[in-house]
Write a protein that holds these residues in place. Structure first.
Motif, PDB file in Angstrom:
ATOM      1  N   GLU A  24       0.807  -1.215   0.000  1.00  0.00           N
ATOM      2  CA  GLU A  24       0.000   0.000   0.000  1.00  0.00           C
ATOM      3  C   GLU A  24       0.848   1.277   0.000  1.00  0.00           C
ATOM      4  OE1 GLU A  24      -2.559  -3.224   1.758  1.00  0.00           O
ATOM      5  OE2 GLU A  24      -0.468  -2.591   1.885  1.00  0.00           O
ATOM      6  N   ILE A  74       0.288   4.707  -2.083  1.00  0.00           N
ATOM      7  CA  ILE A  74       0.188   6.037  -1.472  1.00  0.00           C
ATOM      8  C   ILE A  74       1.106   7.023  -2.197  1.00  0.00           C
ATOM      9  CG2 ILE A  74       0.704   7.364   0.618  1.00  0.00           C
ATOM     10  CD1 ILE A  74      -0.187   4.915   2.228  1.00  0.00           C
ATOM     11  N   LEU A  87      -5.135   0.499   3.283  1.00  0.00           N
ATOM     12  CA  LEU A  87      -4.503   1.773   2.973  1.00  0.00           C
ATOM     13  C   LEU A  87      -4.259   2.605   4.222  1.00  0.00           C
ATOM     14  CD1 LEU A  87      -3.579   3.238   0.398  1.00  0.00           C
ATOM     15  CD2 LEU A  87      -5.755   4.455   0.407  1.00  0.00           C
ATOM     16  N   ILE A 130      -0.459   3.694   6.709  1.00  0.00           N
ATOM     17  CA  ILE A 130       0.086   5.031   6.941  1.00  0.00           C
ATOM     18  C   ILE A 130       0.670   5.106   8.349  1.00  0.00           C
ATOM     19  CG2 ILE A 130      -0.490   7.475   7.165  1.00  0.00           C
ATOM     20  CD1 ILE A 130      -2.643   7.074   5.058  1.00  0.00           C
ATOM     21  N   CYS A 149       4.988  12.546   1.233  1.00  0.00           N
ATOM     22  CA  CYS A 149       5.177  11.086   1.318  1.00  0.00           C
ATOM     23  C   CYS A 149       5.911  10.706   2.600  1.00  0.00           C
ATOM     24  CB  CYS A 149       5.943  10.583   0.099  1.00  0.00           C
ATOM     25  SG  CYS A 149       4.974  10.531  -1.420  1.00  0.00           S
ATOM     26  N   LEU A 202       3.690  10.794   5.568  1.00  0.00           N
ATOM     27  CA  LEU A 202       2.777   9.654   5.606  1.00  0.00           C
ATOM     28  C   LEU A 202       3.509   8.327   5.814  1.00  0.00           C
ATOM     29  CD1 LEU A 202       0.454  10.657   2.620  1.00  0.00           C
ATOM     30  CD2 LEU A 202      -0.062  10.848   5.055  1.00  0.00           C
ATOM     31  N   ALA A 262       5.502   6.916   3.582  1.00  0.00           N
ATOM     32  CA  ALA A 262       5.440   6.176   2.316  1.00  0.00           C
ATOM     33  C   ALA A 262       6.799   6.158   1.625  1.00  0.00           C
ATOM     34  CB  ALA A 262       4.384   6.796   1.411  1.00  0.00           C
ATOM     35  N   LEU A 288      -6.321   5.980  -5.980  1.00  0.00           N
ATOM     36  CA  LEU A 288      -6.955   6.120  -4.669  1.00  0.00           C
ATOM     37  C   LEU A 288      -8.237   5.304  -4.591  1.00  0.00           C
ATOM     38  CD1 LEU A 288      -7.259   7.447  -1.895  1.00  0.00           C
ATOM     39  CD2 LEU A 288      -8.335   9.408  -3.028  1.00  0.00           C
TER      40      LEU A 288
END
Length: 499
Positions: free
Chosen positions: A41, A45, A222, A226, A289, A292, A294, A326
């Motif tokens: 995921e 993202i 998802l 995060i 990113c 988050l 990611a 998304l």
């Protein structure tokens, strides 16, 4: 009416292009994440941020950003050394640095990086990526380090031959590569789907129908994936290794994005890229990113080329591709969990092979031998050491090569009537050419009058000035005739002359 019709035509083309880019990006986002050792995921993202956020920012109108195969090796090593929690902090700080570089106008300077170093960097990444994902194709853990991966190939081969499960997974990966290689050669009516999606789809269908015992992508969800970095993660960035990783992320992601922008600009007739604004857009994307937790992002030439070739006219296409990612991640997360890891590994092996410029190497060696050496040395250094050290070595070699090429120095000896010698030195007198020059001067006879003509020198560095003066002193002390310099030698950039 015509304007409205034209706007509708542009809107339709952008929507269709966004769907094509989405279908290309989906397997690559998941594959890059899995190969980087993070949840699938997180790749989605990064792709979503690249579309919805970076897609709205100025810079390059048709370039598409997301997780890139070129950073897979660096991310994998960073996660292994610092942990997944610190990855977000590294990406966030790299994004802030990109913002600063763009704000201070450094975007255009990335265009000055030697193309041989960039090709060597991509080739080294490709080698490490291929060697690592070959193990993933067999559902086998990959050894650490490039040399470890090379040394373990024989054991991997034995394992594939003797273990039915490993052989099954490897055949799925090999079949995926075969589809990717053959897909562009099929008639256009069969190539409705992009090659990566078709290859992964066929592999997934085969595994499902035959109920094959191969590893599949693990799905977390998802929102569950995060994980913003905490203050402790930023505290771990004080080590030399962490600083080097941050710089590597920043420089490589920036260079790859801006080189991609230059390539995309050659594909269309629309507005040209503003390199500083594009660098700042990438910085915004990587900062978000990182916040988050990611993967880092770059502009990706595969997705960007698909966007242009699908007929995109505005930045709407790349924004919509982020929206489709998304919606897919939010509404169909279970679809990711049926994808076999071997198929994604096959996609990345194919992508890694395309990073290695095998066909370009022979012509480069024939026409620009020094550039070919830099390319090969950079690639092998990345394989043997790591990405950052390999790129630094490549840059140093490029600087040395350039310095050697511009420091042309010619020593011409002429004998005039009466036995007088005139030694004319022309070019750029640098320390790189000093050994050979001094050998030629020391071979001159000591019992003849010598005039040293330095009027043709365009540049004299400190080492050469001192060496020429010392040679003249030694010659005067040991010979019967003095040396006369015309004019007296002086370092470039100094207003005084040596006596």
């Amino acid at each position: 009416m015509f304007s409205l019709l034209k706007d509708r035509t542009v809107l339709r083309r952008d929507i269709l292009a966004s769907l094509v880019v989405f279908l290309v990006a989906l397997p690559l986002c998941v594959g890059v994440a899995v190969a980087s050792g993070v949840p699938a995921e997180l790749g989605l993202i990064t792709g979503i941020v690249g579309g919805l956020v970076v897609g709205c920012l100025p810079g390059s109108s048709l370039q598409v950003s997301g997780p890139a195969a070129g950073l897979t090796v660096l991310v994998y090593e960073a996660v292994k050394e610092f942990g997944l929690g610190t990855l977000g902090a590294i990406v966030l700080v790299s994004g802030v640095l990109q913002l600063a570089l763009g704000a201070f106008g450094f975007g255009r300077w990335f265009r000055a990086i030697s193309i041989a170093v960039v090709q060597g960097m991509l080739a080294g990444i490709g080698l490490v990526l291929v060697l690592g994902q070959v193990y993933a194709m067999a559902d086998t853990a990959q050894p650490s380090g490039g040399l470890g991966k090379v040394g373990g190939l024989l054991e991997l081969l034995v394992g594939i031959v003797t273990d039915t499960t490993a052989l099954t997974a490897f055949l799925i990966g090999a079949g995926t590569i075969a589809v990717l290689v053959l897909w562009p050669r099929l008639p256009a009516r069969f190539r409705v789907l992009p090659g990566p999606l078709a290859a992964v789809g066929l592999a997934t269908g085969t595994v499902f129908l035959l109920d094959l015992p191969v590893a599949k992508v693990e799905v977390q969800g998802l929102l569950e994936s995060i994980s913003p970095p905490g203050l402790g993660a930023f505290g771990e960035l004080g080590t030399i290794a962490a600083v080097g990783t941050v710089l590597a992320f920043t420089l490589i992601a920036s260079a790859e994005s801006l080189f991609s922008a230059a390539a995309v600009d050659r594909m269309h007739d629309g507005p040209r890229t503003d390199y500083n604004k594009e660098l700042m857009a990438q910085g915004v994307g990587n900062t978000l990113c990182g916040a988050l937790g990611a993967l880092p992002m770059t502009a990706v030439i595969v997705r960007s080329a698909a966007n242009v070739q699908a007929g995109a006219r505005t930045s709407l296409s790349r924004v919509l591709h982020g929206l489709w990612l998304l919606l897919f991640a939010a509404l169909l997360p279970a679809a990711i969990g049926v994808i076999p890891l071997a198929a994604l590994a096959g996609v990345l092996v194919h992508a890694g092979c395309k990073l290695i410029p095998v066909r370009d190497l022979a012509p480069l060696w024939r026409d620009h031998r020094g550039e070919a050496v830099i390319l090969v040395v950079t690639a092998l250094a990345i394989l043997v050491t790591n990405l950052f050290e390999g790129v630094v070595l490549g840059l140093l070699l490029a600087v040395v090569k350039t310095a050697w090429e511009i420091s042309h120095l010619n020593v011409d000896v002429r004998e005039l009537t009466g036995g007088r010698l005139v030694v004319t030195i022309t070019g750029n007198a640098t320390f790189l050419r000093l050994p050979r020059t001094m050998e030629q001067l020391e071979e001159l006879p000591k019992d003849r009058p010598i005039e040293l003509d330095l009027s043709g020198l365009r540049h004299v560095d400190h080492a050469c000035r001192v060496a020429l003066e010392n040679w003249a002193l030694r010659h005067n002390d040991g010979g019967t005739e003095p040396v006369r310099m015309n004019p007296p030698v002086a370092e470039s950039g100094r207003s005084t002359t040596a006596s």
